[in-house]
Design an enzyme around this catalytic site. Structure first.
Site, PDB file in Angstrom:
ATOM      1  N   LYS A 181       0.831  -1.910  -0.169  1.00 35.52           N
ATOM      2  CA  LYS A 181       0.158  -0.616  -0.232  1.00 35.52           C
ATOM      3  C   LYS A 181       0.943   1.380   0.187  1.00 35.52           C
ATOM      4  O   LYS A 181       2.029   1.403   0.486  1.00 35.52           O
ATOM      5  CB  LYS A 181      -0.744   0.318   1.050  1.00 35.52           C
ATOM      6  CG  LYS A 181      -1.494  -0.915   1.444  1.00 35.52           C
ATOM      7  CD  LYS A 181      -3.075  -1.153   2.335  1.00 35.52           C
ATOM      8  CE  LYS A 181      -4.260  -1.933   2.135  1.00 35.52           C
ATOM      9  NZ  LYS A 181      -4.497  -1.847   3.308  1.00 35.52           N
ATOM     10  N   ASN A 194      -2.092  -0.013   7.151  1.00 33.79           N
ATOM     11  CA  ASN A 194      -0.870  -1.233   7.252  1.00 33.79           C
ATOM     12  C   ASN A 194      -0.344  -1.020   6.750  1.00 33.79           C
ATOM     13  O   ASN A 194      -0.762  -3.075   6.530  1.00 33.79           O
ATOM     14  CB  ASN A 194      -2.852  -2.199   7.543  1.00 33.79           C
ATOM     15  CG  ASN A 194      -3.833  -2.730   6.948  1.00 33.79           C
ATOM     16  OD1 ASN A 194      -3.874  -1.790   5.294  1.00 33.79           O
ATOM     17  ND2 ASN A 194      -5.035  -2.942   7.160  1.00 33.79           N
ATOM     18  N   ARG A 249       2.584  -6.386   9.291  1.00 33.85           N
ATOM     19  CA  ARG A 249       1.758  -5.170   9.568  1.00 33.85           C
ATOM     20  C   ARG A 249       2.360  -5.407  11.617  1.00 33.85           C
ATOM     21  O   ARG A 249       1.873  -3.512  11.874  1.00 33.85           O
ATOM     22  CB  ARG A 249       0.214  -5.890   9.967  1.00 33.85           C
ATOM     23  CG  ARG A 249      -0.690  -5.782   8.113  1.00 33.85           C
ATOM     24  CD  ARG A 249      -1.793  -6.343   9.084  1.00 33.85           C
ATOM     25  NE  ARG A 249      -2.420  -5.745   7.153  1.00 33.85           N
ATOM     26  CZ  ARG A 249      -2.953  -6.601   6.796  1.00 33.85           C
ATOM     27  NH1 ARG A 249      -4.080  -7.468   7.641  1.00 33.85           N
ATOM     28  NH2 ARG A 249      -3.986  -6.655   5.762  1.00 33.85           N
ATOM     29  N   HIS A 255      -1.815  -5.659   1.829  1.00 31.24           N
ATOM     30  CA  HIS A 255      -3.578  -6.528   1.408  1.00 31.24           C
ATOM     31  C   HIS A 255      -2.841  -7.998   0.905  1.00 31.24           C
ATOM     32  O   HIS A 255      -2.865  -8.000   0.015  1.00 31.24           O
ATOM     33  CB  HIS A 255      -4.203  -5.243   0.225  1.00 31.24           C
ATOM     34  CG  HIS A 255      -5.385  -6.516  -0.401  1.00 31.24           C
ATOM     35  ND1 HIS A 255      -7.055  -6.634   0.423  1.00 31.24           N
ATOM     36  CD2 HIS A 255      -5.235  -7.179  -1.548  1.00 31.24           C
ATOM     37  CE1 HIS A 255      -6.792  -7.188  -0.540  1.00 31.24           C
ATOM     38  NE2 HIS A 255      -6.787  -7.614  -1.276  1.00 31.24           N
ATOM     39  N   ARG A 301      -1.516 -14.570   4.518  1.00 32.25           N
ATOM     40  CA  ARG A 301      -2.415 -14.308   5.862  1.00 32.25           C
ATOM     41  C   ARG A 301      -1.529 -14.434   6.486  1.00 32.25           C
ATOM     42  O   ARG A 301      -2.073 -13.369   7.612  1.00 32.25           O
ATOM     43  CB  ARG A 301      -3.479 -14.450   5.435  1.00 32.25           C
ATOM     44  CG  ARG A 301      -4.510 -14.489   3.836  1.00 32.25           C
ATOM     45  CD  ARG A 301      -5.905 -14.349   3.992  1.00 32.25           C
ATOM     46  NE  ARG A 301      -6.870 -13.685   5.279  1.00 32.25           N
ATOM     47  CZ  ARG A 301      -7.411 -12.455   5.108  1.00 32.25           C
ATOM     48  NH1 ARG A 301      -6.793 -11.882   4.041  1.00 32.25           N
ATOM     49  NH2 ARG A 301      -7.850 -12.019   6.115  1.00 32.25           N
ATOM     50  N   THR A 330      -5.448  -6.984  10.572  1.00 31.95           N
ATOM     51  CA  THR A 330      -5.702  -5.897  10.283  1.00 31.95           C
ATOM     52  C   THR A 330      -4.991  -5.488  10.664  1.00 31.95           C
ATOM     53  O   THR A 330      -4.609  -3.852  10.530  1.00 31.95           O
ATOM     54  CB  THR A 330      -7.146  -5.895   9.795  1.00 31.95           C
ATOM     55  OG1 THR A 330      -7.755  -6.719   8.135  1.00 31.95           O
ATOM     56  CG2 THR A 330      -7.576  -4.858   8.770  1.00 31.95           C
ATOM     57  N   PHE A 385     -16.522   3.653   5.723  1.00 30.36           N
ATOM     58  CA  PHE A 385     -15.215   3.841   5.456  1.00 30.36           C
ATOM     59  C   PHE A 385     -14.564   3.679   3.857  1.00 30.36           C
ATOM     60  O   PHE A 385     -13.336   4.596   3.513  1.00 30.36           O
ATOM     61  CB  PHE A 385     -14.274   2.860   6.208  1.00 30.36           C
ATOM     62  CG  PHE A 385     -14.678   0.678   5.243  1.00 30.36           C
ATOM     63  CD1 PHE A 385     -14.339   0.917   4.584  1.00 30.36           C
ATOM     64  CD2 PHE A 385     -15.624   0.473   6.362  1.00 30.36           C
ATOM     65  CE1 PHE A 385     -13.560  -0.406   3.888  1.00 30.36           C
ATOM     66  CE2 PHE A 385     -15.821  -1.152   5.904  1.00 30.36           C
ATOM     67  CZ  PHE A 385     -15.077  -1.445   4.892  1.00 30.36           C
TER      68      PHE A 385
END
Length: 141
Positions: A11, A114, A104, A117, A87, A93, A59
């Site tokens: 991100k 964070n 994270r 993804h 994951r 998250t 959001f």
């Protein structure tokens, strides 16, 4: 174990902090192969399309604003049980709940910022991969 593909985004917050190489190192160290990758700067229309499932949620506007705020890295990962393994590598998250040593826990700034993804299911992985990559850009190895 099944060989599968998953989709990953690094991100804007992580790209801005020059964490691409570190995150790629962790992905490869975890035994996942990067079989497609590119840097993109999403526009509003692309962000709306990618996150269409969240349209109408409180959001959604802030998510689009964040995801269009700077370049992102998108990549396809391949490996045994790639979805679950990536994951686990990402962590929860909420970085405050993420296990030590996860991406994270180590790099996320907040729930929204964070760093990464990852697809949460085979159906999501297929949809997300197809959104960014035609099959001709994917290079299994």
């Amino acid at each position: 174990m099944a060989l599968e593909r998953t989709f990953s985004i690094i991100k804007p917050d992580a790209v801005e902090r020059n964490l691409i190489g570190e995150i790629y190192h962790r992905i490869e160290k975890a035994g996942l192969r990067i079989i497609a990758a590119k840097m993109v700067h999403l526009n509003d229309e692309q962000a709306s399309g990618f996150y269409a499932e969240h349209e109408g949620k409180e959001f959604f506007p802030a998510l689009k604003e964040f995801m269009t705020s700077g370049p992102i890295m998108v990549q396809v990962l391949e490996g045994e049980n790639a979805i679950a393994r990536y994951r686990e590598l990402m962590g929860k998250t909420n970085p405050e709940e993420a296990a030590c040593g996860t991406i994270r826990a180590d790099y996320a700034l907040s729930m929204r910022h964070n760093s990464v993804h990852g697809s949460d299911s085979p159906a999501s992985a297929a949809r997300e991969i197809a959104f960014f990559f035609p099959e001709s850009e994917i290079c299994p190895r």
